[in-house]
Design an enzyme around this catalytic site. Structure first.
Site, mmCIF file in Angstrom:
data_model
loop_
_atom_site.group_PDB
_atom_site.id
_atom_site.type_symbol
_atom_site.label_atom_id
_atom_site.label_comp_id
_atom_site.label_asym_id
_atom_site.label_seq_id
_atom_site.Cartn_x
_atom_site.Cartn_y
_atom_site.Cartn_z
ATOM 1 N N VAL A 1 0.856 -1.182 0.000
ATOM 2 C CA VAL A 1 0.000 0.000 0.000
ATOM 3 C C VAL A 1 0.893 1.233 0.000
ATOM 4 C CG1 VAL A 1 -1.659 1.370 1.336
ATOM 5 C CG2 VAL A 1 -1.931 -1.106 1.172
ATOM 6 N N ALA B 1 4.644 4.128 2.849
ATOM 7 C CA ALA B 1 4.115 2.894 2.260
ATOM 8 C C ALA B 1 4.295 1.751 3.253
ATOM 9 C CB ALA B 1 4.851 2.574 0.964
ATOM 10 N N LYS B 2 3.699 0.654 2.980
ATOM 11 C CA LYS B 2 3.935 -0.550 3.780
ATOM 12 C C LYS B 2 3.547 -1.749 2.929
ATOM 13 C CE LYS B 2 5.340 -1.560 7.964
ATOM 14 N NZ LYS B 2 6.287 -0.784 8.765
ATOM 15 N N GLY B 3 4.186 -2.896 3.200
ATOM 16 C CA GLY B 3 3.833 -4.095 2.453
ATOM 17 C C GLY B 3 3.871 -5.301 3.356
#
Ligand code: NAD
Length: 424
Positions: free
Chosen positions: A68, A113-115
């Protein structure tokens, strides 16, 4: 007039909802208009991928991966990749927003962001994790990039996974692109000083706050919850600068010594003892929760989220709380703590030393030049001190806590940059 949601949840002690409720309060204090509020609230991109992986026994398992991008207004987005069974889209979205505010508050030119991949890396072989990491990278080949979106380690990932990610991305582009990811092993372009960066930033924040409160570091006592990467370096560096660390803890329990724990010895013990303090005898063993309410000047929660809540906030004795962990204080506890007059250096400021040195790693990769540890430390200390002062002055100006002030600084910066860049 665009519809703005009512003030989010005040009763549920969910760290991500707590974060959004602070975003809401700060937006109101700032007088943010509804349009910009909605732009900043919603992630710009949410990607979900299926990753079919051949397991060691020949079977094929399909994993779900996420990335995201909450914001790329300030620059390429930055944020970790988490391997954990609890990974889900809502959590990844919230963590991505958190990264936006954290980067903005320390004034580094990144969005958030992050994943993550829903998996249990402890039950997978190294080969399986490598194939999973490479497949994830392939699916994200048009998302990741040194000028687009830069991943980093998070829960369940480390330098090993970052090296595979960098290698896969580089193969796909026919050249070495080490700036695509941070948290790499040193030999692949990792930065000196990264391991201790977050704990060091906690120490710098604590000293800046002690100066404001006129606490003499040589007379200050400190309790540190969590003795992992963040907590152990924070404890060690504060001890080295004259503070007396009277309590430390990890998952095995808490250890209290009013004469002062010898942090260096505790570290040696932990490293020789499978990474835990179990059996440590440099202090009296006390209940883990009791560490938070000890009679100390400074409390450093550096283990996990949601540990200071309405259940124990009233009993806290520390005059200063420096949040090494992400989200250690619930939104409802904020009110109690503020009313008691405790100064809280909030997570998005206090633990931003890590992302700051990740930024330096990216800068060094792009320069093709390696900085000394001393240069890394000096520059990150300066960034942390400047950010502390900015947030402190904002708190005075708006008459709010440092936590809300940190969100105000971050939101204001992103909102102003958005206005310059414009939209459709
Ligand atoms: P880590 O896994 O290295 O250490 C966590 C420590 O907390 C361990 O000592 C563990 O035993 C202890 N712990 C776990 N549950 C506990 C409990 N109930 N009571 C007491 N101790 C407990 O993790 P870390 O990298 O040090 O991260 C700690 C916190 O800091 C997390 O909230 C993380 O999101 C945040 N953080 C880390 C970084 C970083 O650079 N590592 C950066 C920003 C924020």
């Amino acid at each position: 007039m665009i519809y703005v949601e009512p003030a989010p949840i005040k009763d549920k002690e969910n760290p991500f909802e707590s974060m959004m409720s602070r975003f809401h309060i700060a937006s109101q204090a700032l007088g943010l208009n509804d349009e910009v509020y909605n732009v900043l609230k919603n992630p710009v991109k949410q990607v979900i991928v299926s990753l079919p992986i051949t397991m060691d026994d020949g079977s094929i398992r399909v994993f779900e991966g996420y990335r995201v991008i909450h914001s790329n207004i300030l620059g390429p987005s930055k944020g970790g990749v988490r391997y954990d069974m609890g990974v889900n889209l809502d959590e990844v979205k919230a963590l991505a927003a958190w990264m936006t505010w954290k980067c903005a508050v320390v004034d580094i030119p990144y969005g958030g962001a992050k994943g993550g991949i829903k998996c249990n890396p402890r039950q997978m072989s190294s080969g399986e994790i490598e194939r999973l990491t490479r497949a994830y990278t392939q699916e994200m080949i048009n998302i990741f990039g040194p000028d687009r979106d830069i991943p980093a380690p998070d829960m369940g990932t480390g330098p090993r996974e970052m090296a595979w990610l960098m290698d896969e991305f580089s193969r796909a582009h026919g050249m070495t692109v080490n700036a695509v990811v941070t948290g790499k092993p040193l030999v692949l372009g990792g930065s000196l000083g990264r391991a201790e960066a977050t704990g060091r930033g906690v120490m710098v924040s604590a000293f800046a706050a002690m100066e404001k409160l006129r606490i003499n570091p040589y007379q200050a006592t400190v309790a540190v919850q969590g003795f992992g990467n963040v907590g152990s370096f924070a404890a060690l560096l504060m001890e080295e600068r004259g503070c007396k660390v009277t309590a430390i803890s990890d998952i095995s329990g808490a250890y209290y010594n009013p004469q002062g724990i010898n942090v260096k010895d505790a570290l040696t013990y932990r490293d020789a003892n499978n990474g835990t303090l179990a059996g440590y005898n440099g202090g009296e063993r006390i209940n883990g929760d009791d560490l938070l309410t000890l009679q100390v000047d400074i409390l450093v929660p550096a283990a996990m989220e949601d540990v200071i809540t309405v259940r124990n906030a009233e009993q806290i004795h520390a005059r200063l709380i420096v949040e090494g962990a992400n989200g250690p204080t619930s939104a409802r506890a904020d009110e109690i703590i503020n009313n008691k007059g405790v100064l809280v250096v909030p997570d998005i400021l206090a633990n931003a030393g890590g992302v700051t040195v990740s930024y330096f790693e990216w800068v060094q990769n792009r320069l093709g030049y390696k900085w000394t540890r001393d240069r890394v430390n000096r520059r990150s200390d300066r960034i942390m001190k400047d950010a502390f002062e900015r947030v402190y002055q904002t708190a005075l100006k708006y008459g709010v806590s440092m936590r809300i002030a940190a969100y105000i600084v971050a939101i204001d910066k992103v909102a102003n940059t958005y206005k310059y860049r414009g939209g459709f």
